[in-house]
Design a protein around this motif. Structure first.
Motif, PDB file in Angstrom:
ATOM      1  N   MET A  40      36.124  58.368  71.027  1.00  0.00           N
ATOM      2  CA  MET A  40      35.985  57.129  71.811  1.00  0.00           C
ATOM      3  C   MET A  40      37.251  56.906  72.632  1.00  0.00           C
ATOM      4  SD  MET A  40      35.447  53.195  70.458  1.00  0.00           S
ATOM      5  CE  MET A  40      33.842  53.548  69.786  1.00  0.00           C
ATOM      6  N   ASN A  41      37.090  56.515  73.879  1.00  0.00           N
ATOM      7  CA  ASN A  41      38.244  56.195  74.692  1.00  0.00           C
ATOM      8  C   ASN A  41      38.880  54.898  74.220  1.00  0.00           C
ATOM      9  OD1 ASN A  41      38.328  58.190  77.040  1.00  0.00           O
ATOM     10  ND2 ASN A  41      36.172  57.623  76.945  1.00  0.00           N
ATOM     11  N   THR A  42      40.172  54.865  74.264  1.00  0.00           N
ATOM     12  CA  THR A  42      40.901  53.678  73.832  1.00  0.00           C
ATOM     13  C   THR A  42      41.021  52.705  74.988  1.00  0.00           C
ATOM     14  OG1 THR A  42      43.033  54.596  74.476  1.00  0.00           O
ATOM     15  CG2 THR A  42      42.252  55.107  72.258  1.00  0.00           C
ATOM     16  N   PRO A  43      41.324  51.425  74.702  1.00  0.00           N
ATOM     17  CA  PRO A  43      41.492  50.454  75.777  1.00  0.00           C
ATOM     18  C   PRO A  43      42.554  50.847  76.784  1.00  0.00           C
ATOM     19  CG  PRO A  43      41.223  49.332  73.684  1.00  0.00           C
ATOM     20  CD  PRO A  43      41.329  50.797  73.375  1.00  0.00           C
ATOM     21  N   ALA A  44      43.528  51.652  76.370  1.00  0.00           N
ATOM     22  CA  ALA A  44      44.579  52.053  77.295  1.00  0.00           C
ATOM     23  C   ALA A  44      44.042  52.913  78.429  1.00  0.00           C
ATOM     24  CB  ALA A  44      45.667  52.818  76.543  1.00  0.00           C
ATOM     25  N   ALA A  45      42.813  53.436  78.276  1.00  0.00           N
ATOM     26  CA  ALA A  45      42.250  54.343  79.274  1.00  0.00           C
ATOM     27  C   ALA A  45      41.520  53.623  80.394  1.00  0.00           C
ATOM     28  CB  ALA A  45      41.297  55.317  78.593  1.00  0.00           C
ATOM     29  N   VAL A  46      41.574  52.296  80.415  1.00  0.00           N
ATOM     30  CA  VAL A  46      40.732  51.564  81.368  1.00  0.00           C
ATOM     31  C   VAL A  46      41.094  51.819  82.817  1.00  0.00           C
ATOM     32  CG1 VAL A  46      40.194  49.734  79.743  1.00  0.00           C
ATOM     33  CG2 VAL A  46      42.181  49.482  81.226  1.00  0.00           C
ATOM     34  N   ALA A  47      42.310  52.253  83.100  1.00  0.00           N
ATOM     35  CA  ALA A  47      42.718  52.448  84.483  1.00  0.00           C
ATOM     36  C   ALA A  47      42.257  53.788  85.055  1.00  0.00           C
ATOM     37  CB  ALA A  47      44.236  52.345  84.591  1.00  0.00           C
ATOM     38  N   HIS A  48      41.666  54.646  84.237  1.00  0.00           N
ATOM     39  CA  HIS A  48      41.310  55.984  84.664  1.00  0.00           C
ATOM     40  C   HIS A  48      39.808  56.218  84.531  1.00  0.00           C
ATOM     41  CE1 HIS A  48      45.631  56.595  84.423  1.00  0.00           C
ATOM     42  NE2 HIS A  48      45.593  56.189  83.173  1.00  0.00           N
ATOM     43  N   SER A  49      39.279  57.081  85.403  1.00  0.00           N
ATOM     44  CA  SER A  49      37.862  57.414  85.311  1.00  0.00           C
ATOM     45  C   SER A  49      37.576  58.085  83.974  1.00  0.00           C
ATOM     46  CB  SER A  49      37.446  58.336  86.450  1.00  0.00           C
ATOM     47  OG  SER A  49      36.097  58.721  86.302  1.00  0.00           O
ATOM     48  N   THR A  50      36.513  57.676  83.354  1.00  0.00           N
ATOM     49  CA  THR A  50      36.127  58.243  82.064  1.00  0.00           C
ATOM     50  C   THR A  50      34.995  59.253  82.192  1.00  0.00           C
ATOM     51  OG1 THR A  50      34.579  56.405  81.703  1.00  0.00           O
ATOM     52  CG2 THR A  50      36.812  56.138  80.848  1.00  0.00           C
ATOM     53  N   ALA A  51      34.486  59.447  83.391  1.00  0.00           N
ATOM     54  CA  ALA A  51      33.366  60.364  83.600  1.00  0.00           C
ATOM     55  C   ALA A  51      33.863  61.799  83.725  1.00  0.00           C
ATOM     56  CB  ALA A  51      32.592  59.982  84.854  1.00  0.00           C
ATOM     57  N   PRO A  52      33.084  62.764  83.276  1.00  0.00           N
ATOM     58  CA  PRO A  52      33.485  64.168  83.457  1.00  0.00           C
ATOM     59  C   PRO A  52      33.498  64.532  84.935  1.00  0.00           C
ATOM     60  CG  PRO A  52      31.230  64.024  82.656  1.00  0.00           C
ATOM     61  CD  PRO A  52      31.788  62.645  82.575  1.00  0.00           C
ATOM     62  N   SER A  53      34.391  65.434  85.295  1.00  0.00           N
ATOM     63  CA  SER A  53      34.488  65.890  86.680  1.00  0.00           C
ATOM     64  C   SER A  53      33.514  67.045  86.884  1.00  0.00           C
ATOM     65  CB  SER A  53      35.918  66.349  86.979  1.00  0.00           C
ATOM     66  OG  SER A  53      36.023  66.802  88.308  1.00  0.00           O
ATOM     67  N   ALA A  99      27.197  48.820  81.716  1.00  0.00           N
ATOM     68  CA  ALA A  99      28.554  48.388  82.084  1.00  0.00           C
ATOM     69  C   ALA A  99      29.203  49.475  82.928  1.00  0.00           C
ATOM     70  CB  ALA A  99      29.373  48.130  80.829  1.00  0.00           C
ATOM     71  N   ILE A 100      29.280  49.236  84.226  1.00  0.00           N
ATOM     72  CA  ILE A 100      29.844  50.207  85.163  1.00  0.00           C
ATOM     73  C   ILE A 100      31.114  49.618  85.774  1.00  0.00           C
ATOM     74  CG2 ILE A 100      29.402  51.641  87.188  1.00  0.00           C
ATOM     75  CD1 ILE A 100      27.493  52.225  84.852  1.00  0.00           C
ATOM     76  N   ARG A 101      32.126  50.437  85.932  1.00  0.00           N
ATOM     77  CA  ARG A 101      33.400  49.980  86.490  1.00  0.00           C
ATOM     78  C   ARG A 101      33.253  49.755  88.003  1.00  0.00           C
ATOM     79  NH1 ARG A 101      38.505  51.645  84.413  1.00  0.00           N
ATOM     80  NH2 ARG A 101      37.549  53.549  83.625  1.00  0.00           N
ATOM     81  N   TRP A 103      36.638  44.676  82.371  1.00  0.00           N
ATOM     82  CA  TRP A 103      37.264  45.941  81.989  1.00  0.00           C
ATOM     83  C   TRP A 103      38.721  46.106  82.409  1.00  0.00           C
ATOM     84  CZ3 TRP A 103      38.987  48.165  86.420  1.00  0.00           C
ATOM     85  CH2 TRP A 103      38.284  47.930  87.602  1.00  0.00           C
ATOM     86  N   ASN A 104      39.303  45.139  83.134  1.00  0.00           N
ATOM     87  CA  ASN A 104      40.614  45.401  83.725  1.00  0.00           C
ATOM     88  C   ASN A 104      41.803  45.101  82.821  1.00  0.00           C
ATOM     89  OD1 ASN A 104      40.483  42.627  83.825  1.00  0.00           O
ATOM     90  ND2 ASN A 104      41.345  42.461  85.885  1.00  0.00           N
ATOM     91  N   THR A 105      41.571  44.693  81.590  1.00  0.00           N
ATOM     92  CA  THR A 105      42.652  44.554  80.613  1.00  0.00           C
ATOM     93  C   THR A 105      42.229  45.274  79.330  1.00  0.00           C
ATOM     94  OG1 THR A 105      41.847  42.520  79.571  1.00  0.00           O
ATOM     95  CG2 THR A 105      43.241  42.268  81.545  1.00  0.00           C
ATOM     96  N   PRO A 138      27.601  51.894  72.599  1.00  0.00           N
ATOM     97  CA  PRO A 138      27.741  52.878  71.525  1.00  0.00           C
ATOM     98  C   PRO A 138      28.469  54.155  71.933  1.00  0.00           C
ATOM     99  CG  PRO A 138      25.541  51.934  71.486  1.00  0.00           C
ATOM    100  CD  PRO A 138      26.198  51.419  72.725  1.00  0.00           C
ATOM    101  N   TYR A 139      28.331  54.580  73.180  1.00  0.00           N
ATOM    102  CA  TYR A 139      28.935  55.842  73.604  1.00  0.00           C
ATOM    103  C   TYR A 139      30.452  55.767  73.725  1.00  0.00           C
ATOM    104  CZ  TYR A 139      28.776  60.527  75.657  1.00  0.00           C
ATOM    105  OH  TYR A 139      28.918  61.871  75.895  1.00  0.00           O
ATOM    106  N   GLY A 140      30.987  54.557  73.732  1.00  0.00           N
ATOM    107  CA  GLY A 140      32.432  54.389  73.616  1.00  0.00           C
ATOM    108  C   GLY A 140      33.250  54.551  74.873  1.00  0.00           C
ATOM    109  N   ARG A 141      32.613  54.532  76.026  1.00  0.00           N
ATOM    110  CA  ARG A 141      33.377  54.503  77.276  1.00  0.00           C
ATOM    111  C   ARG A 141      32.628  53.689  78.303  1.00  0.00           C
ATOM    112  NH1 ARG A 141      31.585  57.514  81.690  1.00  0.00           N
ATOM    113  NH2 ARG A 141      30.296  59.369  81.309  1.00  0.00           N
TER     114      ARG A 141
END
Length: 283
Positions: free
Chosen positions: A1-14, A213-215, A223-225, A237-240
């Motif tokens: 699961m991505n942590t809250p610290a990851a909110v500034a970065h894209s979480t989708a696979p490239s 929930a989409i950024r 999502w910004n904090t 449930p998927y965690g990102r």
């Protein structure tokens, strides 16, 4: 699961998008920000020429066109209010004149005017329904007319045309404080299904995408904090968080012949939000 610290970065696979739409012509409404912008760019990457509709933000629309053209395809920006019958008719006439025809409509334009129900004004209600639901009707009607006129061109696509209606998880999940928005999305569900049923014999495929929930700029506060992101993840449930490109890839697939037998379906791009995660531990 991505942590809250990851909110500034894209979480989708490239991932690269294959050229599954080469030679096709697409119109994306509400294409100058968020999901619409990502979908328009992805259609271009997949090989389609794209008309990017918008209602305000000339500079942003120009950047979308630049991003689409970077994939070696044609792109234009077209300013029009999808809730205006006259403006929609003119837009479709001009886009078809420019591209020769239209193969794909992404009915994406939408907005929110949130309010407690007892305080909601008629203007707030009408604004949301006019853009989110009536706008989809007007654009779909214009697209269907062109699809029926032209019919199937086998070397381009198995279908005479493809319409993708952008809905929301809130076509299923009630949303207090957003009755106008949820109502519009519930309406989109049955508009899409009824249109799909009617148009399928003409080889016109109509489907929908329901993002969770989409950024995007419309929901920045969610999502910004790190604290907001952590709260949001209790619903996913998927965690990102979802990214606009997650929705865009689903749109490319639905618009392509890879999904030729998919008709009248809503694809939920929500990380499992509609699985009611509160019941995972017994409710």
């Amino acid at each position: 699961m991505n942590t809250p610290a990851a909110v500034a970065h894209s979480t989708a696979p490239s991932l690269a998008i294959p050229k599954t739409l080469k030679g096709q012509k697409a119109l994306v409404t509400g294409a100058n920000s968020g999901i619409g912008m990502a979908v328009a760019a992805a259609l271009g990457e997949a090989g389609a020429d794209v008309a990017a509709n918008y209602v305000d933000g000339d500079e942003a629309a120009a950047k979308v066109v630049e991003a689409i053209r970077a994939h070696g395809v044609q792109a234009i920006a077209y300013k029009a209010d999808v809730s205006s019958e006259e403006q929609v008719a003119t837009m479709f006439r001009d886009v078809i004149e420019r591209f020769g025809t239209l193969d794909i409509l992404i009915n994406n334009a939408g907005l929110q005017r949130d309010s407690a129900f007892h305080a909601m004004t008629l203007a707030q209600w009408n604004t949301v329904l006019n853009v989110n639901l009536t706008g989809q009707f007007l654009c779909a009607r214009a697209a269907v007319a062109e699809f029926l006129r032209r019919g199937v061109v086998p070397e381009v696509s198995c279908a005479a045309g493809k319409i993708i209606c952008m809905s929301s998880v809130h076509q299923e999940i009630p949303w207090a404080g957003h009755a106008n928005y949820a109502t519009s999305k519930g309406g989109i569900k049955l508009l899409m299904e009824s249109l799909a049923q009617e148009m399928a014999p003409h080889r016109i495929r109509v489907n929908a995408i329901a993002p969770g929930a989409i950024r995007t700029p419309i929901n920045t506060a969610a999502w910004n904090t790190p604290e907001a992101y952590k709260r949001l993840m209790t619903l996913v449930p998927y965690g990102r968080i979802g990214e606009p490109e997650d929705v865009a890839r689903a749109a490319v697939w639905l618009a392509s012949d890879l999904s030729d037998y998919v008709v009248g379906t809503t694809v939920f791009v929500d990380g499992g939000m509609t699985l009611y995660p509160g019941f995972a531990t017994g409710g």
